[in-house]
Design an enzyme around this catalytic site. Structure first.
Site, PDB file in Angstrom:
ATOM      1  N   GLU A 121      -2.179   8.696   0.586  1.00 42.92           N
ATOM      2  CA  GLU A 121      -2.533   7.540   1.422  1.00 42.92           C
ATOM      3  C   GLU A 121      -2.009   7.731   2.845  1.00 42.92           C
ATOM      4  O   GLU A 121      -2.692   7.378   3.820  1.00 42.92           O
ATOM      5  CB  GLU A 121      -1.971   6.260   0.813  1.00 42.92           C
ATOM      6  CG  GLU A 121      -2.665   5.863  -0.489  1.00 42.92           C
ATOM      7  CD  GLU A 121      -2.114   4.583  -1.079  1.00 42.92           C
ATOM      8  OE1 GLU A 121      -2.858   3.920  -1.828  1.00 42.92           O
ATOM      9  OE2 GLU A 121      -0.941   4.245  -0.799  1.00 42.92           O
ATOM     10  N   ASP A 128      -3.181   2.761   2.774  1.00 45.15           N
ATOM     11  CA  ASP A 128      -3.673   1.956   1.661  1.00 45.15           C
ATOM     12  C   ASP A 128      -4.892   1.139   2.095  1.00 45.15           C
ATOM     13  O   ASP A 128      -5.887   1.043   1.361  1.00 45.15           O
ATOM     14  CB  ASP A 128      -2.559   1.032   1.166  1.00 45.15           C
ATOM     15  CG  ASP A 128      -2.998   0.169  -0.003  1.00 45.15           C
ATOM     16  OD1 ASP A 128      -3.233   0.703  -1.095  1.00 45.15           O
ATOM     17  OD2 ASP A 128      -3.113  -1.061   0.191  1.00 45.15           O
TER      18      ASP A 128
END
Length: 240
Positions: A130, A58
């Site tokens: 991610e 992230d």
């Protein structure tokens, strides 16, 4: 029947070919592909899910995306960049990115998630994408350029789509449009210039109908005018 620890629906070499990156340590890739449901069913093997990589990914995603946008839109204000980034890193976009590389085909899922179509669930795909970014980052010895080489072409394509649907107008053009609609008179004036030739500093004022409505500073006349236009947009729109 519980799958073997590293059993994959498809050979990971196909994924590496698709993303243009070959893992030196494929365990990073395998970890990125393990959903928590699979890890829970294989606790006896001591394996972990992709949740930790997703956490790191992230931040990697945000940094690489921000850097790309910062270089691509050198004249756009922070607010516009923030909005574009938000559109790029949302679940809808990230799951679409994951589908573009057929990431769902490689996921390691628990039996229950297989039954409910987990390979095509947006949140699962987002998290895996991610995690994959983090896997590339770690496998390349934390080389953000390696992540960017994979991610930036995807971002470029998505940005073109976003801009075709919602064009961005720079502050000066936006202010000019508003003033013209009001049949006003718009002008810019550099009121201060300082510093040596290699490190100039400019101060600009923008006037609407001869009234100063904004002020901006920058390392070039253009940048100072843009900042002045941003300032004027805040003041002028409020007073209209």
């Amino acid at each position: 029947m519980v799958k073997k620890q590293n059993a994959l629906p498809r050979n990971i070499s196909f994924l590496e070919e698709t993303i243009g990156y070959s893992f030196r340590n494929q365990e990073y890739a395998l970890e990125a592909l393990r959903h928590s449901s699979y890890a829970n069913e294989n606790r006896q093997n001591g394996i972990c899910s992709n949740e930790r990589l997703e956490f790191l990914g992230d931040s990697v995603l945000s940094l690489v995306t921000s850097s790309y946008l910062f270089g691509l839109f050198s004249d756009q204000p922070e607010g516009d960049l923030t909005k574009i980034r938000a559109d790029l890193v949302c679940t809808k976009s990230l799951s679409r990115f994951a589908r573009s590389i057929h990431l769902g085909d490689y996921l390691l899922l628990g039996h229950g998630q297989e039954l409910v179509g987990g390979r095509d669930q947006n949140k699962i795909l987002e998290d895996a994408f991610e995690a994959l970014l983090a896997a590339i980052y770690l496998d390349s010895d934390k080389n953000l350029d390696a992540v960017a080489a994979f991610l930036n072409p995807i971002l470029e394509k998505e940005i073109k789509t976003l801009l075709s649907e919602h064009p961005i107008m720079d502050p000066k053009s936006r202010l000019q449009e508003i003033v013209q609609e009001a049949k006003g008179l718009l002008s810019y004036e550099i009121v201060s210039e300082s510093g040596p030739d290699h490190d100039k500093h400019y101060v600009c004022e923008v006037k609407i109908d001869h009234n100063v409505m904004g002020r901006g500073e920058g390392s070039s006349k253009k940048k100072a005018e843009i900042k002045a236009a941003e300032d004027a947009l805040k003041n002028y729109i409020v007073t209209e």
